[in-house]
Each structure stands twice: as structure tokens, then as C-alpha cells.
Design an enzyme around this catalytic site. Structure first.
Site, PDB file in Angstrom:
ATOM      1  N   SER A 187       0.819  -1.223   0.000  1.00 45.66           N
ATOM      2  CA  SER A 187       0.000   0.000   0.000  1.00 45.66           C
ATOM      3  C   SER A 187       0.849   1.267   0.000  1.00 45.66           C
ATOM      4  O   SER A 187       1.722   1.435   0.860  1.00 45.66           O
ATOM      5  CB  SER A 187      -0.878  -0.032   1.250  1.00 45.66           C
ATOM      6  OG  SER A 187      -1.237   1.273   1.651  1.00 45.66           O
ATOM      7  N   GLY A 188       0.551   2.168  -0.908  1.00 47.40           N
ATOM      8  CA  GLY A 188       1.248   3.462  -0.931  1.00 47.40           C
ATOM      9  C   GLY A 188       1.014   4.247   0.345  1.00 47.40           C
ATOM     10  O   GLY A 188       1.949   4.826   0.906  1.00 47.40           O
ATOM     11  N   LEU A 189      -0.246   4.260   0.792  1.00 45.58           N
ATOM     12  CA  LEU A 189      -0.569   5.001   2.018  1.00 45.58           C
ATOM     13  C   LEU A 189       0.202   4.427   3.209  1.00 45.58           C
ATOM     14  O   LEU A 189       0.797   5.170   3.995  1.00 45.58           O
ATOM     15  CB  LEU A 189      -2.088   4.925   2.289  1.00 45.58           C
ATOM     16  CG  LEU A 189      -2.535   5.439   3.663  1.00 45.58           C
ATOM     17  CD1 LEU A 189      -2.250   6.925   3.831  1.00 45.58           C
ATOM     18  CD2 LEU A 189      -4.025   5.165   3.884  1.00 45.58           C
ATOM     19  N   ASP A 223       0.794  10.553   1.971  1.00 41.58           N
ATOM     20  CA  ASP A 223       0.514   9.769   0.761  1.00 41.58           C
ATOM     21  C   ASP A 223       0.192  10.692  -0.409  1.00 41.58           C
ATOM     22  O   ASP A 223      -0.921  10.708  -0.929  1.00 41.58           O
ATOM     23  CB  ASP A 223      -0.663   8.817   1.062  1.00 41.58           C
ATOM     24  CG  ASP A 223      -0.990   7.898  -0.107  1.00 41.58           C
ATOM     25  OD1 ASP A 223      -0.100   7.677  -0.956  1.00 41.58           O
ATOM     26  OD2 ASP A 223      -2.135   7.410  -0.176  1.00 41.58           O
ATOM     27  N   ASP A 240       1.212  -0.959  -5.175  1.00 42.88           N
ATOM     28  CA  ASP A 240       0.417   0.254  -5.384  1.00 42.88           C
ATOM     29  C   ASP A 240       1.299   1.281  -6.090  1.00 42.88           C
ATOM     30  O   ASP A 240       2.150   1.913  -5.462  1.00 42.88           O
ATOM     31  CB  ASP A 240      -0.055   0.771  -4.013  1.00 42.88           C
ATOM     32  CG  ASP A 240      -0.865   2.048  -4.108  1.00 42.88           C
ATOM     33  OD1 ASP A 240      -1.084   2.546  -5.229  1.00 42.88           O
ATOM     34  OD2 ASP A 240      -1.290   2.540  -3.047  1.00 42.88           O
ATOM     35  N   ASP A 299       0.483   4.125  -7.373  1.00 43.56           N
ATOM     36  CA  ASP A 299      -0.074   5.488  -7.397  1.00 43.56           C
ATOM     37  C   ASP A 299      -0.464   5.859  -8.843  1.00 43.56           C
ATOM     38  O   ASP A 299      -1.025   5.051  -9.557  1.00 43.56           O
ATOM     39  CB  ASP A 299       0.931   6.488  -6.799  1.00 43.56           C
ATOM     40  CG  ASP A 299       1.069   6.330  -5.279  1.00 43.56           C
ATOM     41  OD1 ASP A 299       0.191   5.690  -4.675  1.00 43.56           O
ATOM     42  OD2 ASP A 299       2.045   6.853  -4.714  1.00 43.56           O
ATOM     43  N   GLU A 343      -3.312   4.330 -10.859  1.00 40.40           N
ATOM     44  CA  GLU A 343      -4.575   5.079 -10.777  1.00 40.40           C
ATOM     45  C   GLU A 343      -4.579   6.262 -11.752  1.00 40.40           C
ATOM     46  O   GLU A 343      -3.509   6.804 -12.078  1.00 40.40           O
ATOM     47  CB  GLU A 343      -4.830   5.534  -9.331  1.00 40.40           C
ATOM     48  CG  GLU A 343      -3.819   6.496  -8.770  1.00 40.40           C
ATOM     49  CD  GLU A 343      -3.787   6.505  -7.221  1.00 40.40           C
ATOM     50  OE1 GLU A 343      -3.681   5.425  -6.612  1.00 40.40           O
ATOM     51  OE2 GLU A 343      -3.853   7.610  -6.654  1.00 40.40           O
ATOM     52  N   LYS A 389      -0.054  12.669  -6.731  1.00 37.90           N
ATOM     53  CA  LYS A 389      -1.418  12.311  -6.329  1.00 37.90           C
ATOM     54  C   LYS A 389      -1.654  12.690  -4.875  1.00 37.90           C
ATOM     55  O   LYS A 389      -0.696  12.989  -4.142  1.00 37.90           O
ATOM     56  CB  LYS A 389      -1.671  10.808  -6.565  1.00 37.90           C
ATOM     57  CG  LYS A 389      -0.724   9.814  -5.924  1.00 37.90           C
ATOM     58  CD  LYS A 389      -0.781   9.604  -4.429  1.00 37.90           C
ATOM     59  CE  LYS A 389      -2.074   9.078  -3.875  1.00 37.90           C
ATOM     60  NZ  LYS A 389      -2.264   7.626  -4.031  1.00 37.90           N
ATOM     61  N   ASN A 400      -3.953  11.132  -1.431  1.00 35.51           N
ATOM     62  CA  ASN A 400      -4.726   9.986  -0.983  1.00 35.51           C
ATOM     63  C   ASN A 400      -6.215  10.205  -1.254  1.00 35.51           C
ATOM     64  O   ASN A 400      -6.743  11.294  -1.045  1.00 35.51           O
ATOM     65  CB  ASN A 400      -4.488   9.718   0.509  1.00 35.51           C
ATOM     66  CG  ASN A 400      -5.232   8.479   0.974  1.00 35.51           C
ATOM     67  OD1 ASN A 400      -6.348   8.565   1.471  1.00 35.51           O
ATOM     68  ND2 ASN A 400      -4.633   7.331   0.779  1.00 35.51           N
ATOM     69  N   SER A 401      -6.878   9.137  -1.662  1.00 33.35           N
ATOM     70  CA  SER A 401      -8.275   9.227  -2.114  1.00 33.35           C
ATOM     71  C   SER A 401      -9.245   9.644  -1.019  1.00 33.35           C
ATOM     72  O   SER A 401     -10.351  10.090  -1.319  1.00 33.35           O
ATOM     73  CB  SER A 401      -8.714   7.873  -2.675  1.00 33.35           C
ATOM     74  OG  SER A 401      -7.820   7.446  -3.652  1.00 33.35           O
ATOM     75  N   ARG A 435      -6.729   1.443 -12.213  1.00 34.60           N
ATOM     76  CA  ARG A 435      -7.594   1.906 -11.116  1.00 34.60           C
ATOM     77  C   ARG A 435      -8.226   3.230 -11.504  1.00 34.60           C
ATOM     78  O   ARG A 435      -7.508   4.200 -11.747  1.00 34.60           O
ATOM     79  CB  ARG A 435      -6.743   2.038  -9.859  1.00 34.60           C
ATOM     80  CG  ARG A 435      -7.356   2.894  -8.764  1.00 34.60           C
ATOM     81  CD  ARG A 435      -6.538   2.748  -7.502  1.00 34.60           C
ATOM     82  NE  ARG A 435      -6.764   3.802  -6.536  1.00 34.60           N
ATOM     83  CZ  ARG A 435      -6.164   3.847  -5.347  1.00 34.60           C
ATOM     84  NH1 ARG A 435      -5.298   2.894  -4.995  1.00 34.60           N
ATOM     85  NH2 ARG A 435      -6.397   4.838  -4.516  1.00 34.60           N
ATOM     86  N   HIS A 471     -12.444   2.258  -7.379  1.00 29.36           N
ATOM     87  CA  HIS A 471     -12.291   2.758  -6.012  1.00 29.36           C
ATOM     88  C   HIS A 471     -13.454   3.682  -5.658  1.00 29.36           C
ATOM     89  O   HIS A 471     -13.981   4.393  -6.525  1.00 29.36           O
ATOM     90  CB  HIS A 471     -10.962   3.495  -5.849  1.00 29.36           C
ATOM     91  CG  HIS A 471     -10.485   3.564  -4.428  1.00 29.36           C
ATOM     92  ND1 HIS A 471     -10.934   2.715  -3.445  1.00 29.36           N
ATOM     93  CD2 HIS A 471      -9.582   4.382  -3.816  1.00 29.36           C
ATOM     94  CE1 HIS A 471     -10.339   3.013  -2.303  1.00 29.36           C
ATOM     95  NE2 HIS A 471      -9.513   4.011  -2.493  1.00 29.36           N
TER      96      HIS A 471
HETATM   97  C1  SPV Z   1      -3.397   2.614  -0.543  1.00 33.72           C
HETATM   98  O1  SPV Z   1      -3.505   1.694   0.275  1.00 33.72           O
HETATM   99  O2  SPV Z   1      -2.412   3.348  -0.610  1.00 33.72           O
HETATM  100  C2  SPV Z   1      -4.477   2.869  -1.491  1.00 33.72           C
HETATM  101  C3  SPV Z   1      -5.829   2.552  -1.096  1.00 33.72           C
HETATM  102  O3  SPV Z   1      -4.220   3.393  -2.540  1.00 33.72           O
HETATM  103  S1  SPV Z   1      -6.511   3.977  -0.434  1.00 33.72           S
HETATM  104  O4  SPV Z   1      -5.631   4.572   0.524  1.00 33.72           O
HETATM  105  O5  SPV Z   1      -7.734   3.456   0.155  1.00 33.72           O
HETATM  106  O6  SPV Z   1      -6.830   4.892  -1.498  1.00 33.72           O
HETATM  107 MG    MG Z   2      -2.386   4.222  -2.599  1.00 33.69          MG
END
Ligand code: SPV
Ligand code: MG
Length: 288
Positions: A42-44, A54, A81, A83, A110, A116, A118-119, A154, A185
């Protein structure tokens, strides 16, 4: 069988599979030990563990290095991930070449701009043009060193508030550009937009989701909607913050470590998790 092949099989087998996040070698070992068949790098979570946000504050080579430690620590496939690709198509080519060469199973890219955000952070989430993003998907497919390396497209159309129709239009283009699966997502709390997307998508290609906000949606409904990979995206990182805060606060309050000792993993557990016995056995074969 290569990790990439294993992951591709599980993506394509029509059955929903839960995969769990890891953000370093130790968390990866725990994910594997719990019986998960694959890891979400996971990027986050990786950014959080590095102490940064993130939003591409860490460089792509820093993140890839962590993914490599995760890979070295376990014997299960890793979905990386990626990004928004860390730049343009050319950055995507470099990242994919390195990941696939190293044995990472696949990448998720994505359709946001670089850098980017974080979503789940409120505010505008600008999307890239469809053409530019399709170029990244094609570049990823053309630069992988292992034919089974998986490229997941994504779309953040729902995150950006553009609705299911816009998400479907984008997904169709990404599918045509060669994506192996679509990560749809959403930050809805009921998951209805994802289920509607799945109904209209009609199993054209496997779906990937990260139901962080709609965790009560039954797995069976998601599977019927065509979801193949269910990502538990950040739970190991959040668990570690929770546990470490508790321990740090207790030690500070007590001005000592005796009260906390029975609440934390013993050193024996640490040595067992990292398989120190294997080193002893190896010394018997190879000497010291
Ligand atoms: C991550 O885990 O870094 C993701 C998922 O991209 S989220 O943070 O839910 O967007
Ligand atoms: Mg991510």
C-alpha cells in the site's frame, strides 16, 4: 510457479480473494503467517511508515525498495500500489521494469495526476486525461519482464464524484488499452456505486476493490458483482499506530517498562517470526 502467475490465476479464477496490506518486511511476514495468499504493498501504509504523507512525498525508488524488502521477507505474491505512475509513461516503464524484474506480481496504476493525493483526503481529486492514462497502461504492459506480471487499471472517477457512467466509460478505455483488471475505487459508505458499476461492467474483466469505507458490504454481493480481489488496504498500518501509541503512552506514564511487558510480543516471538532457527540450521551446513 512464479508469483506473477499465481497472482494472475487468482485474479482470473472468478472467486473473491481477500488480500491484506503490508508496509515492511515484518508486517509482510505477519500477513503471510495469517494465511493470506497475497499482499497489497500500500502506498498510504508505506508512506505512513516512512513518516511522510501519501502524496508522492516519498520517491518511487524509496517505495520500490520497501516493496523489495516485503518480497524478500515472504513467499507470496505482491500487488504493488503504483499510485499514478510517479510521473508520465516513461516513469511507469522504469518502475514496471524494475518491479517485474524483481519478481513482484503486479502493479495498480490510478488515473490521477502526479503528484497524487490519498483518495480519502477531502477536496478536488483531479483525474488525468483518458489518453494520457491509457498510454501509461500500454507502457506498463510493454515494459514488463514477465508476461504474467499483472497491470491493474484503477479509476478514481467515483472518488472524484463523477459517477458510475463516467467510471464505466473510463474503465472501458482502460480495458481496451490492455489492463488485466479494473480497480474501481470508492469512498461511499454503502458500496452501492461499486455494486452498480459491477452490475453494468458485466464481468468483462476482473474487478479489484478496497472497501475501506464500505466494509459492511457482504463479500457474496461483491463477488456476484465480479470482484475478484478485495484489498484490506491499510489495516496493518493502522493497527501498529494504535498499538504503539498505547505502549508509548503507558511507558511514559509509568516511567518504566514493567507494566507493559506482558502486553507486547516477547522477544521469543520476534525471533520466531524472523526465523532465527533457520540461521542455526544453515550454520550447521555451511559453518559459521
Ligand atoms: C493505498 O492503500 O495506498 C491505497 C488505497 O491506494 S486507499 O488509501 O484506500 O486509497
Ligand atoms: Mg495508494
Amino acid at each position: 510457479m512464479s508469483y506473477a502467475k499465481r497472482f494472475r490465476r487468482s485474479l482470473l479464477d472468478g472467486k473473491l480473494e481477500l488480500i491484506l496490506e503490508a508496509h515492511n518486511g515484518m508486517s509482510a511476514r505477519i500477513v503471510e503467517e495469517a494465511g493470506f495468499s497475497a499482499i497489497w504493498a500500500s502506498g498510504l501504509s508505506i508512506a505512513s511508515a516512512l513518516g511522510v504523507r501519501d502524496c508522492n512525498e516519498a520517491s518511487w525508488s524509496q517505495i520500490v525498495e520497501v516493496a523489495q524488502s516485503i518480497h524478500d521477507a515472504v513467499s507470496i505474491p505482491i500487488l504493488f500500489d503504483g499510485d499514478s505512475g510517479f510521473g508520465n509513461f516513461n516513469n511507469v516503464r522504469h518502475v514496471v521494469k524494475r518491479l517485474s524484474h524483481y519478481g513482484i506480481a503486479g502493479i495498480s496504476l490510478e488515473d490521477k495526476l502526479f503528484p497524487k493525493m490519498n483518495s480519502f483526503i477531502a477536496g478536488a481529486q483531479a483525474l488525468s486525461s483518458v489518453d494520457e492514462y491509457c498510454g501509461k497502461i500500454k507502457a506498463a504492459q510493454d515494459s514488463k519482464c514477465d508476461c504474467n506480471f499483472t497491470v491493474i487499471a484503477r479509476t478514481e472517477a467515483l472518488i472524484a464524484g463523477l459517477g458510475v457512467e463516467a467510471a464505466l466509460k473510463r474503465a472501458e478505455c482502460y480495458h481496451e488499452a490492455g489492463a488485466d483488471g479494473i480497480f474501481i475505487h470508492s469512498k461511499a459508505v454503502d458500496g452501492l456505486d461499486v455494486l452498480e458499476f459491477g452490475r453494468q461492467w458485466g464481468k468483462r474483466s476482473p474487478l479489484v476493490v478496497a472497501p475501506t469505507t464500505y466494509m459492511d458490504t457482504p463479500l457474496a454481493l461483491l463477488e456476484q458483482a465480479g470482484v475478484s480481489i478485495y484489498i484490506c488496504a491499510n489495516h496493518m498500518m493502522r493497527a501498529s499506530i494504535h498499538a504503539m501509541r498505547k505502549v508509548a503512552g503507558q511507558i511514559r506514564k509509568d516511567n518504566g517498562i514493567s507494566a507493559i511487558d506482558s502486553d507486547i510480543s516477547s522477544l521469543e516471538e520476534v525471533f520466531s517470526l524472523l526465523d532465527y532457527d533457520e540461521l542455526k540450521a544453515a550454520e550447521r551446513i555451511y559453518g559459521q
